[in-house]
Scaffold this active site. Structure first.
Site, PDB file in Angstrom:
ATOM      1  N   TYR A 186       0.703  -1.476   0.024  1.00  0.00           N
ATOM      2  CA  TYR A 186       0.331   0.046   0.052  1.00  0.00           C
ATOM      3  C   TYR A 186       0.874   0.872   0.470  1.00  0.00           C
ATOM      4  O   TYR A 186       1.253   1.641   1.534  1.00  0.00           O
ATOM      5  CB  TYR A 186      -0.788   0.110   1.255  1.00  0.00           C
ATOM      6  CG  TYR A 186      -2.149   0.977   1.360  1.00  0.00           C
ATOM      7  CD1 TYR A 186      -2.626   1.891  -0.008  1.00  0.00           C
ATOM      8  CD2 TYR A 186      -2.019   1.038   2.809  1.00  0.00           C
ATOM      9  CE1 TYR A 186      -3.586   2.670   0.517  1.00  0.00           C
ATOM     10  CE2 TYR A 186      -2.519   2.424   2.931  1.00  0.00           C
ATOM     11  CZ  TYR A 186      -3.449   3.771   1.523  1.00  0.00           C
ATOM     12  OH  TYR A 186      -4.330   4.903   1.642  1.00  0.00           O
ATOM     13  N   ASP A 203      -2.027  -0.613  -4.378  1.00  0.00           N
ATOM     14  CA  ASP A 203      -2.403   0.605  -4.647  1.00  0.00           C
ATOM     15  C   ASP A 203      -1.415   1.352  -5.050  1.00  0.00           C
ATOM     16  O   ASP A 203      -1.121   2.008  -3.669  1.00  0.00           O
ATOM     17  CB  ASP A 203      -3.413   0.727  -3.590  1.00  0.00           C
ATOM     18  CG  ASP A 203      -3.868   2.471  -4.172  1.00  0.00           C
ATOM     19  OD1 ASP A 203      -3.401   3.149  -4.646  1.00  0.00           O
ATOM     20  OD2 ASP A 203      -4.611   2.563  -3.094  1.00  0.00           O
ATOM     21  N   HIS A 248     -12.076   1.429  -4.380  1.00  0.00           N
ATOM     22  CA  HIS A 248     -11.332   0.988  -5.497  1.00  0.00           C
ATOM     23  C   HIS A 248     -11.958  -0.154  -6.226  1.00  0.00           C
ATOM     24  O   HIS A 248     -12.811  -1.159  -5.385  1.00  0.00           O
ATOM     25  CB  HIS A 248      -9.898   0.610  -5.083  1.00  0.00           C
ATOM     26  CG  HIS A 248      -9.252   1.675  -4.312  1.00  0.00           C
ATOM     27  ND1 HIS A 248      -7.995   1.751  -5.290  1.00  0.00           N
ATOM     28  CD2 HIS A 248      -9.453   2.460  -4.151  1.00  0.00           C
ATOM     29  CE1 HIS A 248      -6.863   2.487  -4.613  1.00  0.00           C
ATOM     30  NE2 HIS A 248      -7.948   3.197  -3.412  1.00  0.00           N
TER      31      HIS A 248
END
Length: 254
Positions: free
Chosen positions: A109, A149, A246
């Site tokens: 992340y 991400d 998302h």
């Protein structure tokens, strides 16, 4: 082999909606990588913490309700890392590197740089540490998959409004240049192996109902080192799965 990556914007929230359970039941990934879990493992119970048929691995921030990643694997992994070889980037619970028989899987992340110049600087340092770590592993003879991400759209094809966002973190030249560096180092953006056109996104602003209009950004990725490229059979964006701002992205390997 099917691997999914999904920023869930809160694992407990997406589980309450039933979307997480639907992914396990309907998509049946061999490995599921989640980002922005926003939970310590001791805040999770039952099948959220230990989905049936999977081994669970977590990294979390000291600050509750912030950051966090989780990896669920059908097979138990022999080793897990929660930081890069350059230390101190694991403090926010953004890193899980699991060892699988034929590759290392980086579930990351990546930081957001919008809050301040200091956070943008941290994001860029995090990027460099990740690249150095991954290239070092490839140089040592291992295959590497990086997913998560990334919090940056690579090219103008990867967001709806590039001109309006040219000076916004997430589409700054230095952020985009890091993805160039990753590709120059021998990693492939697997989605772009199959799809060369724009209009395909993985994140949409919830407040403006941007998903309904497909006004979005592609900021969730799977990258593989060169030796794995020929084994990639598909890398779709699963836009039919809801529950977060998302949607999941997928990697299939032969």
């Amino acid at each position: 082999m099917k691997i999914l990556s999904w920023n869930v914007n809160g694992i407990r929230a997406v589980a309450r909606k039933g979307n997480l359970q639907e992914v396990f039941a309907n998509v049946q990934p061999d490995v599921l990588c989640l980002q922005e879990t926003k939970a310590h493992p001791d805040q999770l119970t039952g099948t959220i913490r230990h989905p049936k048929g999977y081994f669970s691995y977590f990294s979390w921030a000291e600050k509750k309700g912030y950051s966090g990643v989780a990896t669920f694997s059908r097979d138990e992994v022999p080793s897990v890392r929660k930081d890069f070889t350059e230390p101190h980037f694991g403090d926010e619970g953004r890193i899980l590197i699991t060892e699988h028989p034929e590759f290392l899987l980086y579930n990351i992340y990546f930081p957001n740089g919008k809050a301040s110049k200091e956070r943008l600087g941290y994001k860029m340092a995090f990027y460099e540490a990740c690249l150095t770590d991954a290239v070092g592993q490839v140089d040592s003879g291992k295959n590497v998959i990086i997913c998560g991400d990334v919090n940056t759209a690579h090219t103008e094809l990867d967001l709806s409004r590039p001109k309006e966002n040219a000076k916004v973190s997430g589409f700054l030249p230095e952020e985009r240049a890091w993805i160039d560096q990753l590709i120059d180092a021998g990693f492939a953006d697997t989605f772009r192996i199959f799809e060369k056109n724009g209009g395909h996104y993985s994140w949409w602003d919830l407040k403006s109902r941007a998903r309904d209009r497909n006004v979005g950004w592609r900021i969730d990725y799977f990258f593989v080192n060169e030796a794995l490229v020929d084994r990639v059979t598909a890398a779709p964006i699963l836009t039919d799965i809801y529950g977060s701002d998302h949607c999941p992205v997928c990697l299939e390997l032969r």
